[in-house]
Design an enzyme around this catalytic site. Structure first.
Site, mmCIF file in Angstrom:
data_model
loop_
_atom_site.group_PDB
_atom_site.id
_atom_site.type_symbol
_atom_site.label_atom_id
_atom_site.label_comp_id
_atom_site.label_asym_id
_atom_site.label_seq_id
_atom_site.Cartn_x
_atom_site.Cartn_y
_atom_site.Cartn_z
ATOM 1 C CD GLU B 35 35.603 42.542 50.950
ATOM 2 O OE1 GLU B 35 35.255 42.533 49.589
ATOM 3 O OE2 GLU B 35 35.339 41.903 51.542
ATOM 4 C CD GLU B 66 34.958 38.664 51.801
ATOM 5 O OE1 GLU B 66 35.934 38.070 52.393
ATOM 6 O OE2 GLU B 66 35.077 39.539 50.564
ATOM 7 C CG ASP B 91 31.350 35.307 41.409
ATOM 8 O OD1 ASP B 91 31.072 34.486 40.193
ATOM 9 O OD2 ASP B 91 30.385 36.543 40.885
ATOM 10 C CG PHE B 92 34.101 37.627 46.305
ATOM 11 C CD1 PHE B 92 34.802 36.540 45.252
ATOM 12 C CD2 PHE B 92 34.074 38.677 46.940
ATOM 13 C CE1 PHE B 92 35.360 37.931 44.687
ATOM 14 C CE2 PHE B 92 34.927 39.413 45.383
ATOM 15 C CZ PHE B 92 35.618 38.838 44.679
ATOM 16 C CG HIS B 135 35.418 37.574 39.668
ATOM 17 N ND1 HIS B 135 36.581 37.094 40.131
ATOM 18 C CD2 HIS B 135 36.469 38.693 40.395
ATOM 19 C CE1 HIS B 135 37.670 37.148 40.450
ATOM 20 N NE2 HIS B 135 37.069 38.835 41.706
HETATM 21 C C1 LIG Z 1 37.109 36.565 49.227
HETATM 22 C C2 LIG Z 1 36.853 37.455 48.578
HETATM 23 N N1 LIG Z 1 36.473 39.230 48.831
HETATM 24 C C3 LIG Z 1 37.202 40.772 47.743
HETATM 25 C C4 LIG Z 1 37.140 40.394 46.731
HETATM 26 C C5 LIG Z 1 37.314 41.706 45.992
HETATM 27 N N2 LIG Z 1 38.851 41.937 45.835
HETATM 28 C C6 LIG Z 1 39.934 42.180 44.855
HETATM 29 S S1 LIG Z 1 40.916 42.222 45.096
HETATM 30 C C7 LIG Z 1 40.804 43.468 46.789
HETATM 31 C C8 LIG Z 1 41.454 43.900 47.314
HETATM 32 C C9 LIG Z 1 43.025 43.342 48.216
HETATM 33 O O1 LIG Z 1 43.734 43.713 48.646
HETATM 34 P P1 LIG Z 1 45.189 43.356 48.875
HETATM 35 O O2 LIG Z 1 44.689 41.973 49.692
HETATM 36 O O3 LIG Z 1 46.236 44.541 49.549
HETATM 37 O O4 LIG Z 1 45.287 42.681 47.655
HETATM 38 P P2 LIG Z 1 45.993 44.471 46.451
HETATM 39 O O5 LIG Z 1 44.936 44.647 45.290
HETATM 40 O O6 LIG Z 1 46.673 44.982 47.185
HETATM 41 O O7 LIG Z 1 47.489 43.807 45.506
HETATM 42 C C10 LIG Z 1 39.717 42.883 47.295
HETATM 43 C C11 LIG Z 1 38.670 43.431 48.434
HETATM 44 C C12 LIG Z 1 37.600 39.405 46.416
HETATM 45 N N3 LIG Z 1 38.544 38.782 44.846
HETATM 46 N N4 LIG Z 1 37.571 38.372 47.107
#
Ligand SMILES: Cc1ncc(C[n+]2csc(CCOP(=O)(O)OP(=O)(O)O)c2C)c(N)n1
Ligand SMILES: [Mg+2]
Lengths: 324, 339
Positions: B35, B66, B91-92, B135
């Site tokens: 990501e 993932e 953590d993920f 995190h």
């Molecule tokens: C399982 C997991 N993978 C990756 C992340 C890291 N992460 C946090 S926010 C995000 C993007 C989220 O995008 P979206 O669902 O569109 O929500 P937005 O931030 O746009 O509100 C990512 C990849 C996470 N918190 N949890």
């Protein structure tokens, strides 16, 4: 479905925006000259929901006592629209003992059992929990509903699909709300998601799916009203995807170099647009705009003062609350 | 090696990315996915500039799936490619642990050694900046506990690059666990040790060989990752107070370089293990067991350990620093051993 109260929805959007804007100022205020994510009165990651107010306001206008929400890492708008105490929430964001979680949780982990509100920083993992809350409501025989909120990026996580199936096969009173703000951090939706609309995915699970365009709070209100009525009547889950707007960065400090449409973001702000609509309808005067803003300013300032006046936890408090 | 390459100083993040880039140049089978590893360059800089050099075909931004893309890494590795996959925060792991533990780590064994999984799963660890319970974890003990994957834990830029190159060249799955606080990021408080001399050319650091980060004669600190930086700071301070501390940087947990640990402990007779992971059932207990199994008589003073006291990582700074292995706590623990 209740009566559409435009002024109340506008007021709630302004209140949320004022909150996010002030938290942004506060967050950055003491992180200079060398910007350090861990420094200042509000440390850590900060995901603000400015621009996404229509999603929360359109849904929460229909909620009543006992209804539940699970929100993701970007939770403030749903928390405020659902009645989470602004003072205690702010104190939590400041890491104080007077906070919702006594400073243990922080901005991504707000828990308010009184309002059945929670959030999680792990993508899509609030959805199964919302299903469980809905299961509890179903088993207890109440007509309460659970709202499961995620971003469009989260709709590609396994838990999203497992939850949709579970909710549909058990007819759970849960409404999946997807905030499509075009971006998952730096990854645009079309690079990550097969199919243009997540609403179409609902069909695969035999539930209604609606896509709300244009970040339109009234269209969101209509769609949410229908879905919530359906769930309260025992007719099962629904999915709503709203095309919304991430007005700020993914998190504070995000330079957004990856974002080609950055220049037009402010033009797409839903709040001035809605104000203009209401003024055209003759339902909002200039004086009202000013007084609604003034009230929001005062409420948010008071919450920040409350937070700052609340004591910091002691180091050894870290050892409390592992078990009940 | 020219003088300029010897004195060039870069961050740990840049060193990791450089290691990946050199392997991508050398071997067309190497590619990156995860990501925000593309245009963004990795949230913690681990793929800085790779997208510009190699393009979207070899530096692939994934959906937030993932299980999907880590599993895809395994499949690609099984077919002979050499994927470097990023799990943004360790953590993920909860959403993809089946692919990691039941597939990535077991396929070689289950197949009777017939199927290799040469992939690197790199992931950010650690706290200290109020990112709270979901995190901020280290969790390396969890991965090290599960058989079948090597676990690499660099503490500085030089090792970060050399261990990355070794990890990519390794025929086994390697968890490459870097600490956010050791990356040298401009937006996070950092120890000057997160920027260091790194040769421009390719080189390897062997996986499974600990380093004596500082020699000493009174006390051994066995540690890893960012805690090495803290321990070196403390060791330098204590030097002035007349206490000579030897710092052992494990560099990998699997394989674990027992010989170097035992040799150092044999020399000093006093050991403190510093670990930012949870205390119980982890690295600190493992080191104690190795000493006890070998020769409890090596120790002149009871074994000592400093780790997160079995609570999730709290958000508010006073509580978080209350449970992290800070310099103050390391110093106090060393002094206790000398008392
Ligand atoms: C399982 C997991 N993978 C990756 C992340 C890291 N992460 C946090 S926010 C995000 C993007 C989220 O995008 P979206 O669902 O569109 O929500 P937005 O931030 O746009 O509100 C990512 C990849 C996470 N918190 N949890
Ligand atoms: Mg999004």
């Amino acid at each position: 479905m209740g009566e559409l109260d435009r002024l109340a929805m506008y007021t709630q959007m302004v209140r949320i925006r004022q909150y996010e804007s002030r938290i942004m100022q506060e967050y950055h205020a003491d992180k200079s000259p060398a910007w350090d994510i861990g420094a200042g009165l509000i440390p850590g990651e900060m995901h603000l929901a400015a621009g996404q107010e229509p999603a929360a306001v359109g849904v929460c206008a229909h909620l009543k006592k006992g209804d539940a929400i699970t929100a993701p890492h970007r939770p403030h708008h749903f928390a405020l629209a659902h009645g989470v105490d602004m003072n205690k929430m702010t104190a939590e964001i400041y890491g104080r003992t007077g906070g919702l979680c006594k400073g243990k949780g922080g901005h991504m982990h707000l828990f308010d059992p009184e309002n059945h509100f929670s959030c999680s920083g792990i993508i899509a993992q609030g959805l199964p929990v919302a299903c469980g809350q809905a299961l509890a409501f179903q088993r207890k025989g109440t007509d309460n509903v659970a709202i499961a909120v995620t971003g469009e990026g989260a709709a590609n996580q396994g838990a999203f699909h497992e939850s949709l199936n579970l909710a549909a096969v058990w007819d759970l009173p849960v409404i999946f709300v997807i905030e499509d703000n075009d971006w998952a951090i730096s990854v645009p939706k079309d690079a990550s998601t097969a199919g243009a609309s997540n609403a179409d995915r609902a069909a695969g699970y035999g539930m209604p799916g609606v896509r709300v365009e244009d970040n339109d709070v009234e269209a969101m209100y209509e769609a949410a009203g229908a879905a919530i009525d359906r769930a309260r009547a025992g007719d099962g889950p629904s999915l709503i995807e709203i095309h919304t707007l991430r007005l700020f960065g993914h998190f504070e400090g995000d330079a957004q170099a990856y974002r080609p449409e950055l220049a037009t973001v402010n033009e797409r702000d839903p709040i001035p647009k809605y104000a203009a609509t209401l003024q055209e309808l003759g339902e909002l005067t200039d004086d009202q705009i000013a007084s609604i803003q003034a009230d929001a300013d005062a409420e948010v300032d008071a919450a920040i003062e409350f937070a700052k006046a609340s004591p910091e936890p002691a180091p050894e408090d870290a050892l409390l609350h592992v078990f009940a | 090696m020219s003088t300029t390459t010897e004195t060039r100083r870069i961050t740990t993040a840049k060193a990791m990315a450089e290691g990946i880039g050199l392997e991508m140049q050398r071997d067309p089978n190497v590619f990156v996915m995860g990501e925000d590893v593309g245009a963004y360059g990795g949230i913690f800089g681990s793929t800085t500039d790779l997208f510009g050099e190699f393009g979207a075909d070899r530096v692939i931004d994934t959906p937030i799936s993932e299980t999907g893309f880590i599993g895809a890494g395994i499949g690609a590795a099984v077919e002979g490619l050499r994927p470097v996959v990023e799990l943004m925060f360790v953590d993920f792991y909860g959403v993809c642990m089946d692919q990691i533990s039941n597939h990535m780590a077991k396929i070689h064994y289950e197949s009777g050694g017939n199927v290799k999984v040469p992939m690197v799963l790199m992931t950010a660890t650690g706290g200290g900046y109020s990112d709270a319970a979901q995190h901020s974890q280290c969790l390396w003990g969890t991965f090290a506990h599960l058989p079948g994957m090597k676990v690499v834990v660099p503490s500085n830029p030089y090792d970060a690059k050399g261990l990355m190159i070794s990890a990519i060249q390794d025929d086994n799955p390697v968890m490459y666990m870097f600490h956010k606080g050791g990356q040298g990021l401009v937006w996070m408080e950092k120890n000057p040790r997160s920027i260091g001399e790194v040769p421009e050319e390719s080189y390897t650091v062997p996986i499974g060989k600990a380093a004596i980060a500082k020699e000493g004669s009174d006390v051994t600190i066995v540690t890893l990752s960012l805690s090495v930086q803290h321990s070196l700071d403390v060791a330098e301070e204590l030097e002035a107070e007349g206490i000579s501390v030897e710092v052992v940087d494990l560099r990998s947990l699997v394989p674990l370089d027992k010989e170097t640990v035992l040799e150092s402990v044999g020399k000093t007779g006093r050991v403190l293990v510093v670990d930012e992971d949870y205390k119980s059932f982890g690295l600190t207990g493992e080191i104690a067991a190795i000493i006890a199994e070998t020769d409890p008589g090596l120790l002149k003073k009871p074994f000592s350990r400093l780790a997160v006291p079995d609570v999730p990582i709290p958000y508010a700074r006073p509580m978080e620093y209350g449970i992290l292995p800070t310099r103050d706590k390391i110093k106090a623990a060393v002094k206790d051993l000398m008392a």
